[in-house]
Write an enzyme that holds these catalytic residues in place. Structure first.
Site, short mmCIF file in Angstrom:
data_model
loop_
_atom_site.label_atom_id
_atom_site.label_comp_id
_atom_site.label_asym_id
_atom_site.label_seq_id
_atom_site.Cartn_x
_atom_site.Cartn_y
_atom_site.Cartn_z
CE LYS A 42 -7.26 -0.19 6.51
NZ LYS A 42 -7.94 0.29 5.32
CD GLN A 59 -6.91 -4.40 4.30
OE1 GLN A 59 -7.88 -5.06 4.69
NE2 GLN A 59 -7.03 -3.16 3.87
CB CYS A 118 -3.93 3.45 -1.40
SG CYS A 118 -5.24 4.63 -1.13
CG ASP A 141 0.58 -2.35 6.23
OD1 ASP A 141 -0.39 -2.45 7.00
OD2 ASP A 141 0.54 -1.71 5.16
CG HIS A 160 -1.86 1.00 1.45
ND1 HIS A 160 -1.55 2.27 1.90
CD2 HIS A 160 -3.20 1.00 1.24
CE1 HIS A 160 -2.66 2.99 1.97
NE2 HIS A 160 -3.68 2.24 1.57
N1 C6P Z 1 -6.27 0.54 2.99
C1 C6P Z 1 -8.14 0.19 1.47
O1 C6P Z 1 -9.23 0.50 0.98
P1 C6P Z 1 -4.86 3.84 7.26
O2 C6P Z 1 -5.43 4.65 6.11
O3 C6P Z 1 -3.66 4.51 7.88
O4 C6P Z 1 -5.88 3.39 8.24
O5 C6P Z 1 -4.33 2.47 6.60
C2 C6P Z 1 -3.44 2.52 5.52
C3 C6P Z 1 -3.24 1.15 4.97
C4 C6P Z 1 -1.98 0.58 5.12
N2 C6P Z 1 -1.74 -0.66 4.68
C5 C6P Z 1 -2.67 -1.42 4.09
C6 C6P Z 1 -2.35 -2.81 3.66
C7 C6P Z 1 -3.97 -0.88 3.91
O6 C6P Z 1 -4.90 -1.62 3.33
C8 C6P Z 1 -4.25 0.44 4.34
C9 C6P Z 1 -5.58 1.06 4.09
C10 C6P Z 1 -7.62 0.97 2.66
O7 C6P Z 1 -7.48 -0.75 1.05
C11 C6P Z 1 -7.76 2.44 2.44
S1 C6P Z 1 -6.69 3.07 1.18
#
Ligand code: C6P
Length: 411
Positions: free
Chosen positions: A231, A208, A369, A205, A128
């Protein structure tokens, strides 16, 4: 027929999520955008409002009763997170805004203090943007080099190539536990073993993975782990950075301000102990406490039962999707979370998303993203349905009917 009866009491669970009873564009909502953000159960919504109604004051500062009570609740939430990820110490749990901020913290604190020109940071081709851009920024600041381990057309990490990229110059591996664009669950234990054999720390990370898999940072032996509350059925604006004590102790603060100090003069500042050293300023108090309620909620259901239910949904959805002519699945790793990324021949993913929305079905369409993943597959975007603990097999059927209607409309 659906493959297996789920062990979850979905009717009772769904009643806990008021938004799931909404109608969208005249249809019952089918919410399949859970990888972007999950919906919230009543216990989280109620806890948030209760904090503001009866418990709220600033934390770690006041001598008055409310401040002490609110501080206790805030620190209880930290203990819930510790238990949830099985960290050794509560002070290894740092509250941040979310995964993005957690990775930026490690890049700017750990990375900036450690990296020299020519040093390497190793990520993968399925990251991401949150796990790419902070390292690019760090590389520009320090003269370090970003290395990228390649993936296969199935969407799996090429382990031999990954291992080949570990060198005496590698200072950190930062890799996604579960890909948001492909669903791939990476073999993180192997990754960590290979990196540790060369004394290289590993950041995971977990944006997910934390909401969908039982988590144990000690068993994984990762050095840093990041996830987002929103999430995990919790509020947005609150997330967690876990770091091993020894690493966090040695790292300089990320931001300066109140709460992260022990003593300040104009000449110098003595920093506070962990975890407060990394929590400058008034934190996101109510959302942190409500994140604790979200953790109680998923733990009462059981992370293993959640993972099992979602795996059944994915198996069912995948088999149904493969019956649809012109549908191409993007991401078919053997180890996958409940994420179905796909394209339909001749139809732009944005049109798929818009037309499904007319039927009350919420999916995400776009690059998720993860633009380099789209580039790798030669696509501008995909449509992505992502499942959560409250989704049903009937909703999978509704999605598949919706996809067939979209195809018919374009014929
Ligand atoms: N992915 C998706 O629709 P934040 O925005 O900080 O809570 O998480 C960022 C992030 C980092 N790593 C991974 C693997 C992610 O999936 C995400 C967030 C969302 O897939 C929003 S772009």
């Amino acid at each position: 027929m659906h493959p297996h009866p789920t062990t979850l009491d979905l009717e009772a669970i769904r009643q806990q999520f008021p938004i799931l009873a909404e109608r969208i564009n005249g249809h019952p909502l089918v919410y399949l955008d859970n990888a972007a953000s999950t919906q919230k159960p009543l216990c989280v919504i109620d806890r948030l409002s209760e904090v503001y109604r009866v418990d709220y004051a600033n934390v770690h500062r006041g001598v008055h009763t409310l401040s002490q009570r609110c501080t206790d609740l805030f620190e209880e939430a930290r203990e819930k997170v510790r238990r949830f990820i099985n960290a050794r110490h509560t002070h290894e749990v740092i509250f941040v805004r979310g995964t993005t901020e957690a990775i930026n913290l490690v890049a700017q604190s750990y990375g900036r203090s450690k990296l020299m020109p020519g040093d390497e940071i190793l990520i993968s081709a399925m990251e991401h943007h949150s796990n790419i851009v902070p390292w690019q920024m760090l590389a520009l600041q320090t003269g370090a080099v970003l290395k990228v381990a390649p993936i296969s057309l199935e969407g799996t990490l090429l382990m031999a190539e990954f291992e080949g990229l570990l060198s005496e110059k590698t200072r950190l591996v930062s890799i996604t536990h579960m890909s948001n664009a492909l669903g791939t669950i990476n073999p993180v234990k192997d990754i960590i073993r290979l990196a540790h054999a060369r004394d290289i720390p590993v950041m995971l990370d977990g944006a997910q993975s934390a909401p969908h898999l039982p988590m144990d940072v000690r068993d994984l032996d990762c050095d840093f782990f990041a996830f987002s509350g929103h999430k995990l059925y919790g509020p947005s604006g609150i997330g967690v950075l876990y770091g091993k004590e020894s690493l966090l102790e040695a790292m300089p603060p990320y931001q300066g301000g109140g709460d992260m100090i022990r003593r300040v003069t104009f000449e110098e500042t003595e920093f506070n102990e962990l975890p407060y050293k990394f929590e400058a300023g008034t934190p996101n108090i109510a959302d942190t406490i409500a994140l604790g309620a979200a953790i109680d909620f998923v733990e009462a259901i059981g992370m293993a039962a959640i993972a099992d239910h979602e795996e059944q949904l994915l198996t069912y959805a995948t088999s149904k999707a493969l019956e649809i002519e012109g549908l191409r699945l993007i991401g078919s790793a053997p180890q996958k979370g409940a994420i179905l990324s796909f394209t339909l021949e001749g139809i732009h993913p944005h049109d798929i998303g818009t037309l499904l929305d007319q039927l009350g079905i919420a999916i995400r369409a776009g690059h998720h993203c993860a633009m380099p993943v789209m580039d790798f597959f030669g696509l501008p975007a995909t449509a992505r349905a992502s499942f959560a603990l409250y989704n049903t097999f009937d909703e999978v059927d509704t999605l598949m009917d919706g996809i067939r209607q979209v195809i018919k409309l374009f014929k």
